[in-house]
Design a protein around this motif. Sequence first.
Motif, PDB file in Angstrom:
ATOM      1  N   ALA A 231     -65.266   6.441   6.897  1.00 12.64           N
ATOM      2  CA  ALA A 231     -64.525   5.364   6.234  1.00 12.64           C
ATOM      3  C   ALA A 231     -64.628   4.058   7.019  1.00 12.64           C
ATOM      4  CB  ALA A 231     -63.062   5.770   6.067  1.00 12.64           C
ATOM      5  N   PHE A 232     -64.434   4.130   8.327  1.00 18.90           N
ATOM      6  CA  PHE A 232     -64.430   2.908   9.121  1.00 18.90           C
ATOM      7  C   PHE A 232     -65.827   2.331   9.302  1.00 18.90           C
ATOM      8  CE2 PHE A 232     -60.089   3.947  10.128  1.00 18.90           C
ATOM      9  CZ  PHE A 232     -59.499   2.701  10.309  1.00 18.90           C
ATOM     10  N   SER A 233     -66.842   3.185   9.375  1.00 20.92           N
ATOM     11  CA  SER A 233     -68.218   2.683   9.451  1.00 20.92           C
ATOM     12  C   SER A 233     -68.562   1.918   8.175  1.00 20.92           C
ATOM     13  CB  SER A 233     -69.204   3.834   9.635  1.00 20.92           C
ATOM     14  OG  SER A 233     -68.963   4.509  10.846  1.00 20.92           O
ATOM     15  N   THR A 234     -68.222   2.508   7.042  1.00 27.32           N
ATOM     16  CA  THR A 234     -68.468   1.846   5.758  1.00 27.32           C
ATOM     17  C   THR A 234     -67.652   0.561   5.647  1.00 27.32           C
ATOM     18  OG1 THR A 234     -68.806   4.034   4.758  1.00 27.32           O
ATOM     19  CG2 THR A 234     -68.470   2.181   3.262  1.00 27.32           C
ATOM     20  N   TYR A 235     -66.401   0.632   6.077  1.00 24.51           N
ATOM     21  CA  TYR A 235     -65.500  -0.530   6.032  1.00 24.51           C
ATOM     22  C   TYR A 235     -66.052  -1.687   6.860  1.00 24.51           C
ATOM     23  CZ  TYR A 235     -61.148  -3.155   6.877  1.00 24.51           C
ATOM     24  OH  TYR A 235     -60.196  -4.130   6.987  1.00 24.51           O
ATOM     25  N   LEU A 236     -66.528  -1.385   8.052  1.00 25.31           N
ATOM     26  CA  LEU A 236     -67.069  -2.432   8.920  1.00 25.31           C
ATOM     27  C   LEU A 236     -68.361  -3.023   8.350  1.00 25.31           C
ATOM     28  CD1 LEU A 236     -66.474  -1.002  12.510  1.00 25.31           C
ATOM     29  CD2 LEU A 236     -65.379  -2.992  11.481  1.00 25.31           C
ATOM     30  N   ILE A 237     -69.202  -2.169   7.771  1.00 20.86           N
ATOM     31  CA  ILE A 237     -70.456  -2.658   7.184  1.00 20.86           C
ATOM     32  C   ILE A 237     -70.168  -3.591   6.015  1.00 20.86           C
ATOM     33  CG2 ILE A 237     -72.525  -1.976   5.901  1.00 20.86           C
ATOM     34  CD1 ILE A 237     -72.502   0.608   7.618  1.00 20.86           C
ATOM     35  N   ASP A 248     -75.380  -3.075   0.002  1.00 20.33           N
ATOM     36  CA  ASP A 248     -74.651  -2.583  -1.163  1.00 20.33           C
ATOM     37  C   ASP A 248     -73.810  -1.372  -0.774  1.00 20.33           C
ATOM     38  OD1 ASP A 248     -76.262   0.035  -1.863  1.00 20.33           O
ATOM     39  OD2 ASP A 248     -77.753  -1.536  -1.481  1.00 20.33           O
ATOM     40  N   MET A 249     -72.919  -0.965  -1.666  1.00 14.80           N
ATOM     41  CA  MET A 249     -71.986   0.119  -1.380  1.00 14.80           C
ATOM     42  C   MET A 249     -72.703   1.427  -1.049  1.00 14.80           C
ATOM     43  SD  MET A 249     -68.868   1.313  -1.183  1.00 14.80           S
ATOM     44  CE  MET A 249     -67.762   0.171  -2.008  1.00 14.80           C
ATOM     45  N   THR A 250     -73.722   1.774  -1.823  1.00 15.69           N
ATOM     46  CA  THR A 250     -74.429   3.041  -1.605  1.00 15.69           C
ATOM     47  C   THR A 250     -75.062   3.096  -0.218  1.00 15.69           C
ATOM     48  OG1 THR A 250     -74.918   3.198  -3.970  1.00 15.69           O
ATOM     49  CG2 THR A 250     -76.229   4.570  -2.484  1.00 15.69           C
ATOM     50  N   THR A 251     -75.732   2.027   0.171  1.00 13.45           N
ATOM     51  CA  THR A 251     -76.357   1.976   1.497  1.00 13.45           C
ATOM     52  C   THR A 251     -75.304   2.066   2.594  1.00 13.45           C
ATOM     53  OG1 THR A 251     -78.127   0.588   0.604  1.00 13.45           O
ATOM     54  CG2 THR A 251     -77.889   0.656   2.995  1.00 13.45           C
ATOM     55  N   ALA A 252     -74.205   1.335   2.414  1.00 11.19           N
ATOM     56  CA  ALA A 252     -73.131   1.364   3.413  1.00 11.19           C
ATOM     57  C   ALA A 252     -72.549   2.764   3.551  1.00 11.19           C
ATOM     58  CB  ALA A 252     -72.036   0.371   3.027  1.00 11.19           C
ATOM     59  N   GLY A 256     -72.746   5.055   6.857  1.00 10.63           N
ATOM     60  CA  GLY A 256     -71.466   5.555   7.365  1.00 10.63           C
ATOM     61  C   GLY A 256     -71.441   7.066   7.464  1.00 10.63           C
ATOM     62  N   PHE A 257     -72.051   7.755   6.481  1.00 12.39           N
ATOM     63  CA  PHE A 257     -72.089   9.223   6.500  1.00 12.39           C
ATOM     64  C   PHE A 257     -72.916   9.731   7.670  1.00 12.39           C
ATOM     65  CE2 PHE A 257     -73.916  13.317   5.154  1.00 12.39           C
ATOM     66  CZ  PHE A 257     -72.742  14.021   4.916  1.00 12.39           C
ATOM     67  N   MET A 261     -71.453  12.173  10.588  1.00 14.06           N
ATOM     68  CA  MET A 261     -71.979  13.481  10.964  1.00 14.06           C
ATOM     69  C   MET A 261     -72.227  13.561  12.464  1.00 14.06           C
ATOM     70  SD  MET A 261     -71.924  15.311   8.327  1.00 14.06           S
ATOM     71  CE  MET A 261     -72.799  16.713   9.004  1.00 14.06           C
ATOM     72  N   THR A 262     -72.740  12.476  13.022  1.00 13.76           N
ATOM     73  CA  THR A 262     -72.934  12.427  14.479  1.00 13.76           C
ATOM     74  C   THR A 262     -71.594  12.547  15.184  1.00 13.76           C
ATOM     75  OG1 THR A 262     -74.856  10.975  14.185  1.00 13.76           O
ATOM     76  CG2 THR A 262     -73.866  11.060  16.378  1.00 13.76           C
ATOM     77  N   GLY A 263     -70.599  11.806  14.672  1.00 15.02           N
ATOM     78  CA  GLY A 263     -69.264  11.859  15.250  1.00 15.02           C
ATOM     79  C   GLY A 263     -68.659  13.249  15.182  1.00 15.02           C
ATOM     80  N   TYR A 264     -68.886  13.962  14.077  1.00 13.01           N
ATOM     81  CA  TYR A 264     -68.322  15.306  13.908  1.00 13.01           C
ATOM     82  C   TYR A 264     -68.818  16.254  14.994  1.00 13.01           C
ATOM     83  CZ  TYR A 264     -67.397  19.896  11.879  1.00 13.01           C
ATOM     84  OH  TYR A 264     -66.976  21.196  11.685  1.00 13.01           O
TER      85      TYR A 264
END
Length: 524
Positions: A231-237, A248-252, A256-257, A261-264
């Motif tokens: 969520a925050f990666s997408t939000y910042l982008i 665009d939203m899809t790329t962001a 972010g995903f 996954m790396t964070g998980y």
Amino acid sequence: MDLTSKLKNEKTQLGGGELIRVLIALGFVLLAGFYAVNQGAAVSNVSILAIAASIGAYMALNIGANDVANNVGPAVGSKALSMTGAILIAAIFEASGSLIAGGTVVGTIQKGIINPSSIADSATFIWIMMAALLAGAIWLNLATYLGAPVSTTHSIVGGVLGSGIAAGGWGIANWNQLGAIVASWVISPVMGGLIAAAFLMFIKRTVTYRSDMILAARKVVPLLVAIMVWAFSTYLILKGFKHLFKLDMTTALLIGFAVAMTGYFLVRPMVDRAAMKLKNDKDAVNSLFTIPLIASAALLSFAHGANDVANAIGPLAAINDALMTGAVANSAPIPIWVMAIGGFGISVGLALYGPKLIKTVGSEITELDKTRAFCVAMAAAITVIIASQFGLPVSSTHIAVGGIFGVGFLREYLKLSYEKKIASIIKHSQRAGHDIEETQAFVKRFTQADVGEKRQILKDLKNASYISPISKGERKGLKKATKKELVKRSAILRIAAAWVITVPASALLSAMIFYMLVGFSVMH
């Protein structure tokens, strides 16, 4: 405490630390004016630029005092951060967001609320912008004094609307855009509240309602952190870096995903190691959310600095451009010195006057623990992402406060429901002929049961007939007492009233200031 007593109390405090804060704030405002004089060699009237810079600095101080509380208030209220730590983190990331990602160009008419082609000349435009900036700053100052978190964007929009109508009549306003802003009064808090409550309910059902909370937390917390990172990666982008690059939203979402996954996979072993040392209780589960909360406060502050600094420096940049070109433009370049006034002004205002609103947001609406605060932070990021996708106007202030109310109302509902279930169990046990010890043992069994076991116990009770344990009047009293304990109704009324009157109050004030400025210029 009424306004008269607040004023008396303020006077008694003015002799100490309050006076020092006022002097520091005044010094910053004057310094901004002198700084503008040294930077404004190319403008037609350096005196006007100096005054505008001082007003812009005053606005930035008030943004820091009021709006930043929404980013760090939940972390402070849950004790994930101390007040000093929160102010330090927010100040650094607000200034960084402003200077790094605040952009190089800003729209001269905030949110397109008035039509720039209807403005007669650059002189009129300058008075419109100056009146809007000063009116927005004064309104924010008053709201902070009264302990009401309000939208800085709505404050400056109201200011532009009021002075614009004063200059060009009612036809100058974009009423459709204003209607969208009014809609955000409902959209923002409702979306924030629902999303925050949904996350809290999920955490309760998957972790804190389980008999082995630690085992459940080891599975669920890494997943929640990954969702937060996504969520925050997408939000910042989409928001934090939108002035540097546009995706665009899809790329962001895809970027972010990948980060999530790396964070998980990084977080999961860390949670496992931490969980091995914890007791099987809610406090232990809460402690696992400390670092995510600190990170969310920093990221929200960065994105806020990148976006909302425009409320302070946008009109100032527009005035600077009009003084340089003698024309009214739809957009204006932002000089580094203008951005610096905004970025550092927000940080100074936060340090001087931020604690009051941080306490209001963090602890005076409802009691926040780390789990609840985490849900509020998640709601803030996710609501903005959803709103961006559907083109809905939302306010970060309204989202955060709505999220806090959302978790508070959910707590009210769950506690009241739980009290009724316990009372029903006791009544049924007594009617079945059990003695006090048996009844207490039965209640203890229910209290310690996980979700599935509780559901089965209640199902067994439902199949048995028994008289309601408490009267209708007693139920109302219990409901009323619970609400008073968990969510302060006075806070709802105060904050909601401030939200509703922000645009009209700043608009009226701006119109009055505009007429005074025009009258002053005619006299000279």
